[in-house]
Design a protein around this motif. Structure first.
Motif, PDB file in Angstrom:
ATOM      1  N   GLU A  25       0.832  -1.216   0.000  1.00  0.00           N
ATOM      2  CA  GLU A  25       0.000   0.000   0.000  1.00  0.00           C
ATOM      3  C   GLU A  25       0.864   1.263   0.000  1.00  0.00           C
ATOM      4  O   GLU A  25       0.580   2.221  -0.707  1.00  0.00           O
ATOM      5  N   ILE A  26       1.907   1.249   0.800  1.00  0.00           N
ATOM      6  CA  ILE A  26       2.804   2.402   0.898  1.00  0.00           C
ATOM      7  C   ILE A  26       3.492   2.644  -0.446  1.00  0.00           C
ATOM      8  O   ILE A  26       3.537   3.770  -0.939  1.00  0.00           O
ATOM      9  N   LYS A  27       3.999   1.580  -1.037  1.00  0.00           N
ATOM     10  CA  LYS A  27       4.711   1.683  -2.318  1.00  0.00           C
ATOM     11  C   LYS A  27       3.778   2.201  -3.424  1.00  0.00           C
ATOM     12  O   LYS A  27       4.204   2.952  -4.295  1.00  0.00           O
ATOM     13  N   LYS A  28       2.528   1.842  -3.354  1.00  0.00           N
ATOM     14  CA  LYS A  28       1.561   2.269  -4.370  1.00  0.00           C
ATOM     15  C   LYS A  28       1.283   3.769  -4.281  1.00  0.00           C
ATOM     16  O   LYS A  28       1.158   4.454  -5.297  1.00  0.00           O
ATOM     17  N   TYR A  29       1.208   4.314  -3.072  1.00  0.00           N
ATOM     18  CA  TYR A  29       0.837   5.719  -2.903  1.00  0.00           C
ATOM     19  C   TYR A  29       2.031   6.671  -2.874  1.00  0.00           C
ATOM     20  O   TYR A  29       1.891   7.837  -3.210  1.00  0.00           O
ATOM     21  N   LEU A  30       3.205   6.190  -2.512  1.00  0.00           N
ATOM     22  CA  LEU A  30       4.381   7.049  -2.355  1.00  0.00           C
ATOM     23  C   LEU A  30       4.654   7.941  -3.573  1.00  0.00           C
ATOM     24  O   LEU A  30       4.913   9.131  -3.404  1.00  0.00           O
ATOM     25  N   PRO A  31       4.577   7.427  -4.810  1.00  0.00           N
ATOM     26  CA  PRO A  31       4.847   8.295  -5.969  1.00  0.00           C
ATOM     27  C   PRO A  31       3.790   9.385  -6.193  1.00  0.00           C
ATOM     28  O   PRO A  31       3.980  10.250  -7.034  1.00  0.00           O
ATOM     29  N   LYS A  32       2.716   9.351  -5.441  1.00  0.00           N
ATOM     30  CA  LYS A  32       1.671  10.366  -5.583  1.00  0.00           C
ATOM     31  C   LYS A  32       1.795  11.489  -4.553  1.00  0.00           C
ATOM     32  O   LYS A  32       1.014  12.433  -4.568  1.00  0.00           O
ATOM     33  N   LEU A  33       2.794  11.397  -3.669  1.00  0.00           N
ATOM     34  CA  LEU A  33       2.956  12.402  -2.615  1.00  0.00           C
ATOM     35  C   LEU A  33       3.390  13.762  -3.151  1.00  0.00           C
ATOM     36  O   LEU A  33       2.903  14.790  -2.703  1.00  0.00           O
ATOM     37  N   LEU A  34       4.330  13.779  -4.076  1.00  0.00           N
ATOM     38  CA  LEU A  34       4.883  15.034  -4.576  1.00  0.00           C
ATOM     39  C   LEU A  34       4.836  15.083  -6.104  1.00  0.00           C
ATOM     40  O   LEU A  34       5.027  14.065  -6.765  1.00  0.00           O
ATOM     41  N   GLN A  35       4.620  16.269  -6.612  1.00  0.00           N
ATOM     42  CA  GLN A  35       4.689  16.528  -8.046  1.00  0.00           C
ATOM     43  C   GLN A  35       5.952  17.355  -8.320  1.00  0.00           C
ATOM     44  O   GLN A  35       6.485  17.996  -7.423  1.00  0.00           O
ATOM     45  N   SER A  36       6.390  17.369  -9.554  1.00  0.00           N
ATOM     46  CA  SER A  36       7.635  18.060  -9.883  1.00  0.00           C
ATOM     47  C   SER A  36       7.581  19.561  -9.597  1.00  0.00           C
ATOM     48  O   SER A  36       8.602  20.170  -9.304  1.00  0.00           O
ATOM     49  N   ASN A  37       6.399  20.165  -9.643  1.00  0.00           N
ATOM     50  CA  ASN A  37       6.297  21.597  -9.360  1.00  0.00           C
ATOM     51  C   ASN A  37       6.372  21.902  -7.857  1.00  0.00           C
ATOM     52  O   ASN A  37       6.423  23.057  -7.466  1.00  0.00           O
ATOM     53  N   GLN A  38       6.398  20.870  -7.016  1.00  0.00           N
ATOM     54  CA  GLN A  38       6.486  21.067  -5.572  1.00  0.00           C
ATOM     55  C   GLN A  38       7.921  20.953  -5.053  1.00  0.00           C
ATOM     56  O   GLN A  38       8.154  21.117  -3.862  1.00  0.00           O
ATOM     57  N   VAL A  39       8.850  20.636  -5.946  1.00  0.00           N
ATOM     58  CA  VAL A  39      10.253  20.503  -5.553  1.00  0.00           C
ATOM     59  C   VAL A  39      11.117  21.379  -6.450  1.00  0.00           C
ATOM     60  O   VAL A  39      10.701  21.780  -7.531  1.00  0.00           O
ATOM     61  N   LEU A  40      12.313  21.660  -5.982  1.00  0.00           N
ATOM     62  CA  LEU A  40      13.248  22.477  -6.754  1.00  0.00           C
ATOM     63  C   LEU A  40      13.674  21.746  -8.027  1.00  0.00           C
ATOM     64  O   LEU A  40      13.645  20.516  -8.090  1.00  0.00           O
ATOM     65  N   ILE A  41      14.087  22.509  -9.016  1.00  0.00           N
ATOM     66  CA  ILE A  41      14.571  21.926 -10.262  1.00  0.00           C
ATOM     67  C   ILE A  41      15.755  21.008  -9.953  1.00  0.00           C
ATOM     68  O   ILE A  41      16.638  21.356  -9.180  1.00  0.00           O
ATOM     69  N   GLY A  42      15.746  19.839 -10.534  1.00  0.00           N
ATOM     70  CA  GLY A  42      16.811  18.871 -10.343  1.00  0.00           C
ATOM     71  C   GLY A  42      16.501  17.810  -9.305  1.00  0.00           C
ATOM     72  O   GLY A  42      17.114  16.740  -9.309  1.00  0.00           O
ATOM     73  N   VAL A  43      15.552  18.071  -8.420  1.00  0.00           N
ATOM     74  CA  VAL A  43      15.226  17.085  -7.385  1.00  0.00           C
ATOM     75  C   VAL A  43      14.617  15.817  -7.992  1.00  0.00           C
ATOM     76  O   VAL A  43      15.057  14.708  -7.654  1.00  0.00           O
ATOM     77  N   PRO A  44      13.642  15.908  -8.905  1.00  0.00           N
ATOM     78  CA  PRO A  44      13.106  14.661  -9.474  1.00  0.00           C
ATOM     79  C   PRO A  44      14.178  13.814 -10.161  1.00  0.00           C
ATOM     80  O   PRO A  44      14.175  12.590 -10.052  1.00  0.00           O
ATOM     81  N   GLU A  45      15.114  14.469 -10.855  1.00  0.00           N
ATOM     82  CA  GLU A  45      16.181  13.740 -11.538  1.00  0.00           C
ATOM     83  C   GLU A  45      17.152  13.106 -10.542  1.00  0.00           C
ATOM     84  O   GLU A  45      17.759  12.085 -10.838  1.00  0.00           O
ATOM     85  N   SER A  46      17.289  13.727  -9.366  1.00  0.00           N
ATOM     86  CA  SER A  46      18.177  13.197  -8.325  1.00  0.00           C
ATOM     87  C   SER A  46      17.561  12.025  -7.579  1.00  0.00           C
ATOM     88  O   SER A  46      18.248  11.306  -6.861  1.00  0.00           O
ATOM     89  N   LEU A  47      16.251  11.852  -7.732  1.00  0.00           N
ATOM     90  CA  LEU A  47      15.527  10.798  -7.011  1.00  0.00           C
ATOM     91  C   LEU A  47      14.903   9.810  -8.001  1.00  0.00           C
ATOM     92  O   LEU A  47      13.724   9.511  -7.931  1.00  0.00           O
ATOM     93  N   GLN A  48      15.700   9.286  -8.905  1.00  0.00           N
ATOM     94  CA  GLN A  48      15.136   8.390  -9.918  1.00  0.00           C
ATOM     95  C   GLN A  48      14.795   7.017  -9.364  1.00  0.00           C
ATOM     96  O   GLN A  48      13.879   6.368  -9.837  1.00  0.00           O
ATOM     97  N   LYS A  49      15.533   6.569  -8.354  1.00  0.00           N
ATOM     98  CA  LYS A  49      15.214   5.312  -7.689  1.00  0.00           C
ATOM     99  C   LYS A  49      15.562   5.458  -6.217  1.00  0.00           C
ATOM    100  O   LYS A  49      16.669   5.866  -5.867  1.00  0.00           O
ATOM    101  N   ILE A  50      14.609   5.128  -5.375  1.00  0.00           N
ATOM    102  CA  ILE A  50      14.846   5.168  -3.934  1.00  0.00           C
ATOM    103  C   ILE A  50      14.552   3.782  -3.382  1.00  0.00           C
ATOM    104  O   ILE A  50      13.494   3.206  -3.654  1.00  0.00           O
ATOM    105  N   THR A  51      15.498   3.258  -2.610  1.00  0.00           N
ATOM    106  CA  THR A  51      15.306   1.975  -1.948  1.00  0.00           C
ATOM    107  C   THR A  51      15.274   2.229  -0.448  1.00  0.00           C
ATOM    108  O   THR A  51      16.206   2.811   0.111  1.00  0.00           O
ATOM    109  N   PHE A  52      14.192   1.816   0.172  1.00  0.00           N
ATOM    110  CA  PHE A  52      14.010   1.962   1.618  1.00  0.00           C
ATOM    111  C   PHE A  52      14.169   0.584   2.250  1.00  0.00           C
ATOM    112  O   PHE A  52      13.479  -0.366   1.862  1.00  0.00           O
TER     113      PHE A  52
END
Length: 137
Positions: free
Chosen positions: A72-99
């Protein structure tokens, strides 16, 4: 609860690793940090790399406390933030996150999320418009 975060961005950058140790005794500090991040979003201020990671970790910790599954967490996590809510370059810096989530001494879960923040083509779109307008002249 201990959450180890491995972040992989653009192929030409080295992966980074952070560890979050969430204890009940530190809950107030954790809660206040998350509230500051949420306040920034409410004030239409963009988050930096560390704040985005903090928001993801906060979501995981609170969701696990609420009894949600890793799926459930993995399904919703990508919906928490949109690219306009973070500084330029942040989405590219977070291409894969392993928890890697460790609760106590027994439970150990690993969860990987690809492109947790949608990557827009803002750079390419602007260049294309410039090239197209120059070709018309």
């Amino acid at each position: 609860m201990n959450i180890l975060v491995l972040v992989q961005g653009d192929p030409d950058t080295k992966p980074s690793m952070k560890t979050f140790d969430y204890k009940k005794s530190d809950e107030f500090i954790f809660y206040e940090s998350v509230q500051q991040i949420k306040k920034q979003l409410l004030n239409n201020r963009q988050l930096n790399f560390d704040e985005a990671i903090g928001l993801f970790v906060a979501y995981i910790a609170t969701s696990l406390d609420e009894g949600k599954t890793v799926h459930e967490i993995k399904k919703y996590l990508p919906k928490l933030l949109q690219s306009n809510q973070v500084l330029i370059g942040v989405p590219e810096s977070l291409q894969k996150i392993t928890f890697t989530i460790t609760v106590g001494d027994l439970c150990n879960e690993t969860m990987s999320v690809l492109t947790p923040i949608p990557i827009t083509n803002y750079f390419f779109r602007n260049n294309k418009q410039i090239i197209e307008s120059e070709a018309l002249d």
